[in-house]
Design an enzyme around this catalytic site. Structure first.
Site, PDB file in Angstrom:
ATOM      1  N   ASP A  27       0.637  -1.037   0.009  1.00  0.00           N
ATOM      2  CA  ASP A  27       0.165   0.142  -0.127  1.00  0.00           C
ATOM      3  C   ASP A  27       0.872   1.365   0.050  1.00  0.00           C
ATOM      4  O   ASP A  27       1.892   1.782   0.735  1.00  0.00           O
ATOM      5  CB  ASP A  27      -0.759  -0.149   1.297  1.00  0.00           C
ATOM      6  CG  ASP A  27      -2.206   1.101   1.233  1.00  0.00           C
ATOM      7  OD1 ASP A  27      -2.429   1.811  -0.089  1.00  0.00           O
ATOM      8  OD2 ASP A  27      -2.662   0.919   2.152  1.00  0.00           O
ATOM      9  N   TRP A  32       3.107   8.213  -2.471  1.00  0.00           N
ATOM     10  CA  TRP A  32       4.241   7.813  -2.795  1.00  0.00           C
ATOM     11  C   TRP A  32       4.233   9.188  -4.254  1.00  0.00           C
ATOM     12  O   TRP A  32       5.130   9.808  -4.232  1.00  0.00           O
ATOM     13  CB  TRP A  32       5.106   6.982  -3.020  1.00  0.00           C
ATOM     14  CG  TRP A  32       6.159   7.096  -3.409  1.00  0.00           C
ATOM     15  CD1 TRP A  32       7.109   6.446  -2.472  1.00  0.00           C
ATOM     16  CD2 TRP A  32       7.008   7.343  -4.710  1.00  0.00           C
ATOM     17  NE1 TRP A  32       8.338   6.589  -2.765  1.00  0.00           N
ATOM     18  CE2 TRP A  32       8.707   6.673  -4.797  1.00  0.00           C
ATOM     19  CE3 TRP A  32       6.341   7.022  -6.073  1.00  0.00           C
ATOM     20  CZ2 TRP A  32       9.287   6.885  -5.769  1.00  0.00           C
ATOM     21  CZ3 TRP A  32       7.318   7.238  -7.375  1.00  0.00           C
ATOM     22  CH2 TRP A  32       8.628   7.266  -7.179  1.00  0.00           C
ATOM     23  N   SER A  72      -7.112  -6.080  -5.992  1.00  0.00           N
ATOM     24  CA  SER A  72      -8.184  -6.911  -4.875  1.00  0.00           C
ATOM     25  C   SER A  72      -9.508  -6.743  -6.437  1.00  0.00           C
ATOM     26  O   SER A  72      -9.287  -5.504  -6.494  1.00  0.00           O
ATOM     27  CB  SER A  72      -8.293  -6.005  -3.632  1.00  0.00           C
ATOM     28  OG  SER A  72      -8.903  -5.189  -4.289  1.00  0.00           O
ATOM     29  N   ASN A  75     -10.318  -3.252  -6.750  1.00  0.00           N
ATOM     30  CA  ASN A  75      -9.799  -2.865  -6.914  1.00  0.00           C
ATOM     31  C   ASN A  75     -10.401  -1.909  -8.646  1.00  0.00           C
ATOM     32  O   ASN A  75      -9.837  -0.731  -8.961  1.00  0.00           O
ATOM     33  CB  ASN A  75      -8.357  -2.381  -7.436  1.00  0.00           C
ATOM     34  CG  ASN A  75      -7.149  -2.809  -6.202  1.00  0.00           C
ATOM     35  OD1 ASN A  75      -6.675  -3.384  -5.271  1.00  0.00           O
ATOM     36  ND2 ASN A  75      -8.015  -1.182  -5.384  1.00  0.00           N
ATOM     37  N   GLU A 214       0.604 -12.696  13.135  1.00  0.00           N
ATOM     38  CA  GLU A 214       0.573 -11.822  13.293  1.00  0.00           C
ATOM     39  C   GLU A 214       1.531 -10.020  12.275  1.00  0.00           C
ATOM     40  O   GLU A 214       1.564 -10.558  11.836  1.00  0.00           O
ATOM     41  CB  GLU A 214       2.354 -11.402  13.994  1.00  0.00           C
ATOM     42  CG  GLU A 214       2.625 -13.309  15.056  1.00  0.00           C
ATOM     43  CD  GLU A 214       1.863 -12.895  16.059  1.00  0.00           C
ATOM     44  OE1 GLU A 214       2.135 -11.637  16.603  1.00  0.00           O
ATOM     45  OE2 GLU A 214       1.606 -13.398  16.551  1.00  0.00           O
TER      46      GLU A 214
END
Ligand code: FPP
Length: 247
Positions: A27, A32, A72, A75, A214
């Site tokens: 992501d 950016w 996705s 998207n 995690e």
């Protein structure tokens, strides 16, 4: 980061306690580009360079499964030129990298329904899957037109068909069996999920598979996510105490 510092980070990683499966939500490409007053596709282009780098770093370390969220089910809502740009990047990635993937014993696998993808993209994907099918090093899963909810619903439909056909009975259905009906069949659940760019959500990624994963978040945008960030995430993962609901 200098090579000396990179090496010192690698040396701290416990090779016997690597995450077997790392999943990444790539992501921040748009932000950016925006920061540099560039069109969004420039961010995706730079993001593709990080795909090359992170795949390479993962094979070097001996990671067995790497999953990258590239596109996705949601998207498709993006502007047409951005979608086309992403599909072109996928084609470029396969054309540029396939030889290296083969050399590094990587098997390419796709998570998601590729049916609506452009024909050329499907052709390159099929070629790459076929040419890497016997590789037994790392599995590189690229999630394309992937949604965690679609993955589950698709799995439910297929498992019901098998019940209907008498191949299995309802009593046979447990977590192990159901996992075999998901796009990730045959692969362990992710041990570590990385999300850069400061967002703290799962965004319809591997919903079923991340029950005990995690999470590791970073503010760095994906186009800036260099090898050292991957090492940092793994080092942090190795400090965690995973109890899987036990004590
Ligand atoms: C999310 O950033 C990124 C994507 C939807 C595309 C990811 C694709 C690549 C990194 C390049 C191609 C990939 C492969 C596998 C060849 P965003 O656009 O949502 O960023 P933003 O939140 O800053 O707008």
């Amino acid at each position: 980061m200098s090579q000396v510092n990179l090496n010192s980070q690698i040396n701290q990683i416990d090779i016997d306690n690597l995450p077997r499966h790392i999943a990444i939500i790539m992501d921040g490409n748009g932000r950016w580009a925006k920061k540099r007053l560039l069109p969004r596709n420039f961010g995706h282009q730079e993001g593709m360079k990080r795909v090359v780098e992170i795949v390479e770093a993962s094979t070097e370390l001996g990671i067995k499964h790497l999953t990258l969220y590239a596109f996705s089910t949601e998207n498709w809502k993006r502007p047409k030129n951005e979608i086309e740009g992403l599909m072109k990047l996928l084609i470029t990635y396969i054309r540029n990298e396939l030889d290296k993937l083969i050399k590094n014993n990587v098997r390419l696998n796709i998570l998601g329904d590729v049916t609506p993808l452009p024909d050329l993209a499907k052709l390159e994907i099929r070629r790459a899957i076929d040419e890497t099918k016997d590789n037994n090093g790392m599995v590189l899963n690229i999630a394309l037109n992937y949604g965690g909810r679609d993955d589950i619903i698709n799995g439910v439909k297929t498992i019901l068909k098998d019940v209907e056909l008498g191949n299995i009975s309802i009593e046979d259905i447990d977590n192990n069996l159901f996992s075999e009906y998901l796009y990730t069949k045959g692969q362990p659940d992710p041990d570590l999920l990385i999300r850069p760019s400061g967002e703290l959500r799962i965004s319809n990624f591997l919903l079923y598979q991340t029950a005990y994963t995690e999470y590791w978040f970073s503010d760095v945008l994906w186009p800036d996510f260099k090898k050292e960030k991957l090492y940092e995430a793994i080092l942090d993962f190795q400090k965690r105490n995973r109890r899987f609901g036990g004590i």
